[in-house]
Motif scaffolding. Sequence first.
Motif, PDB file in Angstrom:
ATOM      1  N   UNK A 198      -0.079 -12.352   4.891  1.00 43.06           N
ATOM      2  CA  UNK A 198      -0.133 -11.102   4.135  1.00 43.06           C
ATOM      3  C   UNK A 198       0.093  -9.820   4.935  1.00 43.06           C
ATOM      4  N   UNK A 199      -0.614  -9.588   6.041  1.00 41.12           N
ATOM      5  CA  UNK A 199      -0.609  -8.232   6.606  1.00 41.12           C
ATOM      6  C   UNK A 199       0.728  -7.758   7.142  1.00 41.12           C
ATOM      7  N   UNK A 234      -2.016  -6.955   0.262  1.00 41.09           N
ATOM      8  CA  UNK A 234      -3.159  -7.306   1.101  1.00 41.09           C
ATOM      9  C   UNK A 234      -2.877  -7.060   2.590  1.00 41.09           C
ATOM     10  N   UNK A 235      -3.908  -6.504   3.246  1.00 40.41           N
ATOM     11  CA  UNK A 235      -3.761  -6.081   4.626  1.00 40.41           C
ATOM     12  C   UNK A 235      -3.007  -4.776   4.732  1.00 40.41           C
ATOM     13  N   UNK A 236      -3.208  -3.889   3.740  1.00 40.08           N
ATOM     14  CA  UNK A 236      -2.424  -2.669   3.634  1.00 40.08           C
ATOM     15  C   UNK A 236      -3.311  -1.470   3.271  1.00 40.08           C
ATOM     16  N   UNK A 237      -2.767  -0.258   3.587  1.00 42.26           N
ATOM     17  CA  UNK A 237      -3.254   0.986   3.005  1.00 42.26           C
ATOM     18  C   UNK A 237      -2.201   1.417   1.993  1.00 42.26           C
ATOM     19  N   UNK A 260      -2.967  -4.460   8.659  1.00 44.37           N
ATOM     20  CA  UNK A 260      -4.415  -4.230   8.703  1.00 44.37           C
ATOM     21  C   UNK A 260      -5.168  -5.525   8.389  1.00 44.37           C
ATOM     22  N   UNK A 261      -6.415  -5.588   8.854  1.00 41.24           N
ATOM     23  CA  UNK A 261      -7.216  -6.800   8.631  1.00 41.24           C
ATOM     24  C   UNK A 261      -8.172  -6.614   7.456  1.00 41.24           C
ATOM     25  N   UNK A 314      -1.822  -9.717  12.582  1.00 39.54           N
ATOM     26  CA  UNK A 314      -2.578 -10.279  13.703  1.00 39.54           C
ATOM     27  C   UNK A 314      -1.729 -10.480  14.967  1.00 39.54           C
ATOM     28  N   UNK A 315      -0.576  -9.822  15.018  1.00 38.03           N
ATOM     29  CA  UNK A 315       0.323 -10.031  16.154  1.00 38.03           C
ATOM     30  C   UNK A 315      -0.290  -9.495  17.441  1.00 38.03           C
TER      31      UNK A 315
END
Length: 374
Positions: A180-181, A188-191, A221-222, A261-262
């Motif tokens: 997702x991010x 998901x995993x976003x602003x 983002x997590x 998560x990179x």
Amino acid sequence: MKQYFALLSVIFLSSFSCAQPHPTKILAEDPEVVNFTSEVVIPGLNIPWGMAFLPDGSMLVTEKTGEFYHVINGEKHVIEGMPEIYVRGQGGLMDVKLHPKYEENGWIYLTYASPLGEGDGGNTAIMRAKLNGNTLIEKKVLYKASPNSTKGQHFGSRIEFDNDGYLYFSIGERGNRDVNPQDITRDCGKIYRLYDDGRIPEDNPFINVPNAKKAIYSYGHRNPQGLIKHPVTGKIWEHEHGPQGGDEINIIEKGKNYGWPVISYGINYDGTSFTDITEKEGMEQPFFYWTPSIAPSGMTFVTSNLYPDWMGNLLVGSLKFNYIERLVIENNQVVKREKLLEGIGRVRNVIQGPDGYIYAGIEGKGIIKIIPQK
């Protein structure tokens, strides 16, 4: 009053240089004696996630389990007309925010885990509504992340407005970190950024990218559980949970990739590594990160002259270690950390009220007020 705000601007702006921020890791706290007390002003709450003051001084409070309260003189009144809420794990009823022009239009914004839409389970949604007495009316879902998931992790979520009236909200990556991010075609995993009525701004960064989610403002983002507008620069600041280590504070910029998560300064909960890099071209470095993790939730900048020694500082709640952390920022870096109210309980949120006092939501306790002693 003008002199006060001019002084406040000098205090804040002197804390920031024009240079690109670099991540700061401070392992040792620098405690000092602070003369204040605290009192419980709204007792009997389990997980008070969101707080917002109405113009008459009463408060709106969300409980993760789905209850929404209008608190008048310390007495809780249940707000009716709530949407269906998916309560599982970290998901439920989350943040509440008033429109910046609430006294003119009456709009209230809520984020919550919703079961509506594609798939079993739920995902984060944002809705706006108005209050008629203690009943929600004119309800409209502005955005709903998809697909649903039965996982209980990482729903986010906080809400903020910027100086131009744009609406920002956060959605966690829902425990699906490898998909997702980093994918802007997925929620998901976003602003996210919207107009206040749910329309997507024409200048959002991915508006012309095929198949992209057009409401995304930043990604990578997590689990963002802090979102606040800087009182002088107007920039949107965010913090998010890392895994074992690597909780981050980020200054959100249009279209930027914040790396999860990179890149990360954390490791897996079992002590193993999931990435061997902390920097990569095209990915933003955090303004600050915590090692070990404090599990941050909620944050506020101190602008009240009731706390002259804290002016310009950032307060962040710690779920893991049961305190409020005071971060002193100078020359675009965190230079000191202090634990406030250590042992108070899991701090779910911290805000500065319109009366100038700091309020915090404490799990299993309620809403407390921090009172400086002269």
